[in-house]
Every structure is written in structure tokens, then in C-alpha cells.
Design an enzyme around this catalytic site. Structure first.
Site, PDB file in Angstrom:
ATOM      1  N   GLU A 180       8.903  25.412  17.579  1.00  0.00           N
ATOM      2  CA  GLU A 180       9.264  25.854  18.930  1.00  0.00           C
ATOM      3  C   GLU A 180      10.659  25.392  19.339  1.00  0.00           C
ATOM      4  OE1 GLU A 180       6.129  24.557  21.591  1.00  0.00           O
ATOM      5  OE2 GLU A 180       5.008  26.378  21.170  1.00  0.00           O
ATOM      6  N   GLU A 220      -0.145  29.892  17.172  1.00  0.00           N
ATOM      7  CA  GLU A 220      -0.977  29.014  18.004  1.00  0.00           C
ATOM      8  C   GLU A 220      -1.614  29.814  19.118  1.00  0.00           C
ATOM      9  OE1 GLU A 220       1.042  25.537  19.566  1.00  0.00           O
ATOM     10  OE2 GLU A 220       2.059  25.170  17.658  1.00  0.00           O
TER      11      GLU A 220
HETATM   12  C1  GAL Z   1       2.848  23.821  21.481  1.00  0.00           C
HETATM   13  C2  GAL Z   1       3.174  22.963  20.271  1.00  0.00           C
HETATM   14  C3  GAL Z   1       1.918  22.336  19.711  1.00  0.00           C
HETATM   15  C4  GAL Z   1       1.109  21.721  20.814  1.00  0.00           C
HETATM   16  C5  GAL Z   1       0.820  22.759  21.866  1.00  0.00           C
HETATM   17  C6  GAL Z   1       0.048  22.254  23.051  1.00  0.00           C
HETATM   18  O1  GAL Z   1       3.964  24.017  22.246  1.00  0.00           O
HETATM   19  O2  GAL Z   1       3.798  23.714  19.276  1.00  0.00           O
HETATM   20  O3  GAL Z   1       2.261  21.382  18.744  1.00  0.00           O
HETATM   21  O4  GAL Z   1       1.832  20.670  21.354  1.00  0.00           O
HETATM   22  O5  GAL Z   1       1.994  23.227  22.396  1.00  0.00           O
HETATM   23  O6  GAL Z   1      -1.169  21.780  22.658  1.00  0.00           O
END
Ligand code: GAL
Length: 768
Positions: free
Chosen positions: A127, A196
Site C-alpha cells: 500500500e 485484501e
Molecule cells: C491494510 C494493510 C494490512 C492491514 C489492513 C488493516 O491497509 O495492508 O496489512 O493493516 O490494512 O487490517
């Protein structure tokens, strides 16, 4: 737990397991690596491979992940000349060194798909696009360097960069979020990928407990595939526990349950797990049309649309209704279909609806049903001996004429003692009847002692990590000893230049004397000579291990209650059976816990979660964010702490607690977690499945087929219940069995008097 978790993931319909690589775990000291035990990355990837799954390796090595310092080893911060996550050669050399090490390790074991292994994708950075602007041109140069460096490692499978809309080809940029159906990759030839999909959210000390409904999560997935998505990963599918000092922060809890489909203990989180499994099964059944099909869309207006994937004469349909309140009826090839608001229906043959994201039809487990281990624990104790040296004598390991940032200690401990002394002449004007000390901290917790006496503590409020501690004190002519203990609760893991955020006591530290005439005299002690000591004596003396030198020096008399800086120890037998074990820490303040020398992480049951939970069930319809569906208000943020069975032996086990704030260990006890009440729910013509996960169903509290109202735990019969006695039908089919399946049809339950268009369901509440 790995094989079992991976097996459950496979049974849940996953094709691949995605994992981060944690730099600070593998290189805790510069050029000293650790890939043993739970850090054995090769064994983890091979375990995935053994079960026939693929793997996605997100090397980072910055990972965020609510992990301490985002995965960076803190020694990195202390490298001379370093600037982290930007075009800086010191940093880039270190990053390249670690990334290359991981890639070489994978290559050597032939783990990339190009070598016949399971790894189909690898990720560099994480990110960075979210923060790149704050690094200016150097940020852009660094991002391009990351891409080139990764490419040069020649792994034979694609590299991805998540949330990086300007990722240079051939890097593939991917999406992270609660929804990614609207995402388009920067290269029109790249697949639309979602690294994610947040299945819930993490928990912070003092914060509410976020959850995300199964219906909304399933909707986000189905919608993504309706709109051309090709790869979707759950973050987290299993979040587990932040053991040791791995929790990031500040203030991320030890539990990293995340409301994921496999809960913190690795058990099925229903109905989420089952509802997604059904979705995965349907998606797999139309894999051919989804991946090879020609796509056509029909827009019905008002956010309702149909997508048809067709190969030769086979076609599959996804009907989506993104409207937040209005259900839709659409006519497709002469047939009417009802698509509830905020849902997607899947029709593998474009005729029969096999799945709808809003219709959950699997069992629900009510959480936190724990079974007590009866025997009361017997405690011994000892004080934390460092107090004499630090609080009374002010003796440290190093000194400096300034207040230092806690990161200088390489983060080997949560604790750093700041000690100084002030000599006051008997006629120093600051010596008044109204004196105080003022400390600016970012800590996250501070305990203050003056001349050997404890004077008070301060801790950051959830979400506000700067504080000012101010307390009346009495200082004497001559030497006064000031000792401040700073304790961190997870180093910052996210944000632009998060690595530079102050940790500890940046100051100023001042003493203030107020005179009768309101004149104020301030002495700034920030540039005084401060001595520093890291950590706790009890840890140096290895109190957490039973076979070490000081193991015998524990007392059983006069067990102190509510005494700060105290060690407690007890022995216990592991609860029988296979169910996950937790220790209930009710009654304690904040501290650290170990079982047989294995750290359970930080505990802090006395920190009550803020108010503001709704009593209404959370509506799955409409956009989710982490404040939409919350629970646990006004309760201990985290009362139960996971003790993996692998930490325990069949003989006596030892629990050691360090109690920083003071508390009462007499209520602490071990419990096993198991489903208590399970609820089954199936819409008409579906099967209702009930399971007590290895135990037998002992009784049925409620069963009805019709327009049932309410939720698990408080169901009510509707106005048009079917004529047959649902309770006895379900009792006959289910009681005494570990699981049962009953068809929700009028054939089984008799006719209902429900009006046309009522959505009828079979609802059951059973006791395990
Ligand atoms: C994203 C990040 C993850 C985790 C998630 C929130 O921005 O890539 O590693 O932190 O947010 O749980």
C-alpha cells in the site's frame, strides 16, 4: 495449528493461502536470522503445498498488518543515515538484502510455481500508493526502484503491488478494502485482483469490537466476480493471536480475531465460514464460464443488473442488487427472480438460483461460550526487583543529557526507565508548598516515582497517544530522585513516515513551583543528565522459565492484591479434550503472561471498551466500515487470552504473570471454548445444517418453519407457521447426533398460510 487451519481453509473452499513475511521476526538483530519453529517459512509454504493449495507470498517487507512497527525491525531505524520507505541507499540495501534472502530461500526449495511449487504471486512493498505523496519525488523513485529490484529477482511468477495505481509494468496493482468491485487495474491487460477483502476489522485497547456480517462479506465477493474480478483474498481468513510483543499499534489488542471465517482459536466462525463455503462451491462450479466466458450485462436501473458469462451453449448468471433498501424483482428469459437489496444471486445455469448472498443457511455459533476448569489456582509471587535500583537509586545502564526516544533501545522490551536527579538548594525559589511535576509523553503508559515513592501513572486514551502527566509533588532541599517508567503497547504500524513517530517520553519534563503570589517557577529537566535502563529484572532473571536459577525464589505467603510491578506464578493442568483453551484474566490490570515460557502476549482486561453499541442487529445492507457493526461496549476490551494447546504439556504447566498496574489473580482460570447454542437457518427448499463441531446436540430450544422473526438467541414464531410440529421433527432428526441436515420444505413441515412472496425459512436453535 498450521495443518488443521489449512485443512479447514481448503474445506471452506479456498484455493490459495496468502501470507505476509515478517522482517522483524526473521531478522531480529541485523544479519542474525531466525527461521525456526513457527518462523519456518519454508515449512509453512510446504504445508500449504502438501494440502494441494497455492500460495501468495507478500514479502513486503513492510507489511503493516497491525504488527509491531509494520514488520520493520527497530534496529533498521537506528542505522546511521537511514530514511525508511524512500529513495535512501541505506534503507534500500537493507530491504533488498532481506527480500533477496527470502526469494533465494523460496527458489532453493523450488517453491515458486515456475519451479513446480505453490507460490503463484509475490508482493513487494505494501500500500505504498496510500502514502507516496508525502515522500515527494523520492517516493516515486523508491516505488520504481522497488518494482525494478523485485523484477530483477526473476521469480518466474508475477509480482504485485497493492494499492499502487502507478505501479510500472509488469507489476500488477491490486486493490485492498471492504469492496473492490469498482476497481480497475492501471494496465487494461492486467487481471482485476483483490489482495485484501477485510472480513471484519481489528480491535484496539479501549475500542469497540468490530464485526462484519456474513451477508455483506459474501455480497462483496459475489459482486466482485459479477463485475469481472479474477482473484480475491480474505484479509483475514484466520487472524489468530498477536503473541509475544508482535501486536502493532499503538494499542492493538492481543487477539487478532478480526471476525474472520476461522476465529482466533481456529474454529469455524459461523455463519460466515459456512456461508462463504457455499459461495466458493458455487463459484467453483461455474469456474469454466467465469474464466473463459464472454461477458454480457443487462442494466435494470436502480443499481440492479444481470451479468451473463457464456461459453458456447453454457452460460452462468449473476444477478446483482446494489440498492441498499429496495428488493428487486427482475425478469430474465421470461422468469421472475427476486433479488433482495444488497445481494447477488448466482444461477449456474441461468435458470435456477443456487445461491444468494443475503440468504444465510448455515448454523450460527454464539461466541464466547466457555466451559470452566473447576480447580482454583494456587499462586506464588515476587516483587519486580528492578524497583530498588531504578526507583531508589536511579541506576541505569547508559546516560545522556537529553530525553531519548524509546526506539533507540531497538525495542527489545516494552519498558524503559528514565531516571534523573535534581539538586535543590534549600533557598531555591522553586521550593514552595505548591509544587508539581509535568511530563509530556507519547509512551504509551508512564509510571512516575519521586524519591522512591510512587506518585501516579498516566496512559494514553484509546486513539490519542500524546498525554501530559501533571501531579503535585513534594521535593526536598538536596538531592531528589525522579524515575519515570515508560511502557509501549505496540509500535505504530501505519501511516506516512510512521517509523519516525515519537515513542517514550519526548518531554519536556518539568518541575513547577507556584508561589503564594501566583508567580510560577519552572525548571525544565529535559537536558538534565538522564540515566536509562531497559526492561524488567524478572525477565533478565528468566523468571518465566521454571528451570532457571531464580525459579525457586517465589513466596506463597501474603499474596499481594492490587500491587503494581508484581510477578505471579501458578501451575495448572491442561483442560481435557481437544477444544481451544483460553485463560480468563478477569480481575487483572495490565501486564504480560507466559505459559511454560511461551508468551501469551499483553493482557489488559481492566481496560473497558468505550460505549456506543447499538442494541439492534446490524443491518448488512449498505456500505460497511469498521464503525458500522460493533459489539462489546462497556466490557473488558479483551478478557480471554488464547493458550494454544501446543504451549502446554500433559503434566503440570506453569503460568507466569507480570502485573504492571496491580490486580487480583484469584479470579484467573482456564477454560475451553466450544459452541454453546447453535442456530440453523435455511430458506425454503434449502437444507438446514446443524453441527456442534464434534459434540452431540443435546436439546432443541426452538424450531419453526414459516416467517420466523428475530435472531439466534431470541427467535419468535411468525404469523404463518407450517402446520406440522417443527420442534418434534427437528428433535427426532438431530438430538443425540453431532450434526444433522433437514430439508426446509412444506413437504416436511406441512403447509403454511403465508402470503405469496413471503420468504419462508426453517429456523432452529439447538444446545450442544
Ligand atoms: C491494510 C494493510 C494490512 C492491514 C489492513 C488493516 O491497509 O495492508 O496489512 O493493516 O490494512 O487490517
Amino acid at each position: 495449528m498450521w495443518p488443521d487451519l489449512i485443512k479447514k481453509a481448503k474445506e471452506g473452499g479456498l484455493d490459495a493461502i496468502e501470507t505476509y513475511v515478517f522482517w522483524n521476526a526473521h531478522e531480529p538483530l541485523r544479519r542474525q536470522y531466525d527461521f525456526t519453529g513457527n518462523l519456518d517459512l519454508v515449512r509453512f509454504i510446504k504445508t500449504i503445498q502438501d494440502q494441494g493449495l497455492y500460495s501468495v507470498l507478500r514479502i513486503g517487507p513492510y507489511v503493516c498488518a497491525e504488527w509491531n512497527y509494520g514488520g520493520f525491525p527497530v534496529w533498521l531505524h537506528n542505522q546511521p543515515g537511514i530514511e525508511i520507505r524512500t529513495a535512501n541507499t541505506v534503507y534500500m540495501n537493507e530491504m533488498q538484502n532481506f527480500t533477496t534472502l527470502i526469494v533465494d530461500m523460496m527458489k532453493q526449495e523450488k517453491l515458486f510455481a515456475s519451479q513446480g511449487g505453490p507460490i503463484i504471486l509475490a508482493q513487494i512493498e505494501n500500500e505504498y500508493g496510500n502514502v507516496i505523496s508525502s515522500y515527494g519525488d523520492a517516493g516515486k523513485a523508491y516505488m520504481n526502484w522497488c518494482a525494478n529490484m523485485a523484477q530483477s529477482l526473476d521469480i518466474g511468477v508475477p509480482w504485485i503491488m497493492c494499492q499502487q495505481s502507478d505501479a510500472p509494468e509488469p507489476m500488477i496493482n491490486t486493490c485492498n478494502g471492504w469492496y473492490c468491485d469498482q476497481f480497475t487495474p492501471n494496465n487494461p491487460n492486467s487481471p482485476k485482483m483483490w489482495t485484501e477483502n477485510w472480513t471484519g476489522w481489528f480491535k484496539s485497547w479501549g475500542g469497540k469490537d468490530p464485526f462484519r456480517t456474513a451477508e455483506d462479506l459474501a455480497f462483496s465477493v459475489a459482486r466482485f466476480f459479477q463485475l469481472g474480478g479474477s482473484f480475491q483474498n480474505y484479509y483475514m481468513y484466520h487472524g489468530g493471536t498477536n503473541f509475544g510483543r508482535t501486536a502493532g499499534g499503538p494499542y492493538i489488542t492481543t487477539s487478532y480475531d478480526y471476525d474472520a471465517p476461522l476465529n482466533e482459536y481456529g474454529s469455524l466462525n459461523q455463519p460466515k465460514y459456512g456461508h462463504l463455503k457455499q459461495l466458493h462451491d458455487v463459484l467453483h462450479s461455474i469456474e469454466k464460464t467465469l474464466t473463459y466466458g464472454n461477458i454480457s450485462n443487462t442494466d435494470f436501473g436502480n443499481s440492479v443488473s444481470a451479468t451473463i458469462y457464456a461459453v458456447n451453449d453454457t452460460s452462468s448468471c449473476l444477478f446483482g442488487n446494489a440498492n441498499t433498501t429496495t428488493d428487486a424483482t427482475i425478469t430474465y428469459q421470461g422468469v421472475e427472480y427476486n433479488v433482495p437489496a444488497w445481494s447477488v444471486s448466482i444461477l449456474p445455469d441461468c435458470k435456477n438460483e443456487v445461491y444468494n448472498t443475503a440468504k444465510t443457511s448455515v448454523m450460527v455459533k454464539k461466541s464466547n461460550e466457555a466451559e470452566d476448569e473447576p480447580s482454583a489456582l494456587k499462586w506464588t509471587w515476587r516483587p519486580e526487583n528492578i524497583i530498588d535500583e531504578t526507583v531508589v537509586l536511579g541506576k541505569g545502564q547508559v546516560s545522556a543529557s537529553q530525553l531519548i526516544d524509546q526506539k533507540i533501545t531497538n525495542d527489545v522490551s516494552d519498558y524503559l526507565w528514565y531516571m534523573t536527579s535534581v539538586n535543590l538548594d534549600k533557598d531555591d525559589p522553586i521550593l514552595t508548598d505548591d509544587m508539581s511535576i509535568r511530563v509530556n509523553g507519547t509512551g504509551h503508559i508512564m509510571h512516575a516515582y519521586i524519591n522512591g515513592e510512587y506518585i501516579g501513572s498516566q496512559w494514553a486514551e484509546y486513539g490519542i497517544f500524546n498525554y501530559v502527566f501533571e501531579k503535585k509533588v513534594k521535593l526536598n532541599p538536596g538531592k531528589n530522585q525522579i524515575t519515570l517508567l515508560s511502557a509501549t503497547i505496540g509500535l505504530q504500524n501505519y501511516g506516512p513516515r510512521f517509523d519516525l513517530i515519537d515513542t517514550g517520553l519526548p518531554g519536556p519534563v518539568e518541575i513547577i513551583g507556584k508561589k503564594d503570589d501566583d508567580e510560577i517557577i519552572i525548571k525544565d529537566l529535559s537536558q538534565h543528565k538522564w540515566s536509562y535502563k531497559v526492561g524488567l529484572k524478572g525477565l533478565d532473571n528468566e523468571l518465566i522459565y521454571s528451570d532457571k536459577k531464580f525459579a525457586s525464589e517465589w513466596q506463597s505467603e501474603n499474596l499481594p492484591i492490587n500491587k503494581m510491578m508484581t510477578w505471579y506464578k501458578t501451575t495448572f493442568k491442561a483442560p481435557l479434550g481437544e477444544e481451544p483453551v483460553v485463560v480468563d484474566m478477569q480481575g487483572l490490570g495490565k501486564g504480560l503472561a507466559w505459559v511454560n515460557g511461551n508468551s501469551l502476549g499483553r493482557y489488559w482486561p481492566s481496560y473497558i471498551a468505550e460505549d456506543g453499541c447499538s442494541t439492534e442487529p446490524c443491518d448488512y445492507r449498505g456500505s460497511y466500515d469498521n464503525s458500522k457493526c460493533v459489539k462489546n461496549c462497556g466490557q473488558p476490551t479483551q478478557r480471554w487470552y488464547h493458550v494454544p494447546r501446543s504451549f502446554m504439556t500433559e503434566d503440570d504447566n506453569e503460568l507466569v504473570l507480570f502485573q504492571e498496574f496491580g490486580g487480583n489473580p484469584s479470579l484467573v482460570n482456564f477454560q475451553t471454548v466450544r459452541p454453546g447454542t447453535v442456530c440453523g437457518n435455511a430458506y425454503e427448499n434449502k437444507n438446514m445444517e446443524l453441527s456442534c463441531e464434534g459434540r452431540t446436540i443435546s436439546a432443541i430450544n426452538f424450531a419453526s418453519f414459516g416467517d420466523v422473526q428475530g435472531i439466534c438467541g431470541s427467535f419468535k414464531k411468525g404469523s404463518c407457521e407450517a402446520t406440522n410440529d417443527a420442534l418434534s421433527i427437528i428433535q427426532n432428526a438431530c438430538v443425540g447426533k453431532e450434526s444433522c441436515s433437514v430439508a426446509a420444505t412444506e413437504g416436511v413441515f406441512g403447509s403454511t398460510k403465508c402470503e405469496e412472496g413471503t420468504s419462508k425459512r426453517l429456523v432452529v436453535e439447538a444446545v450442544c
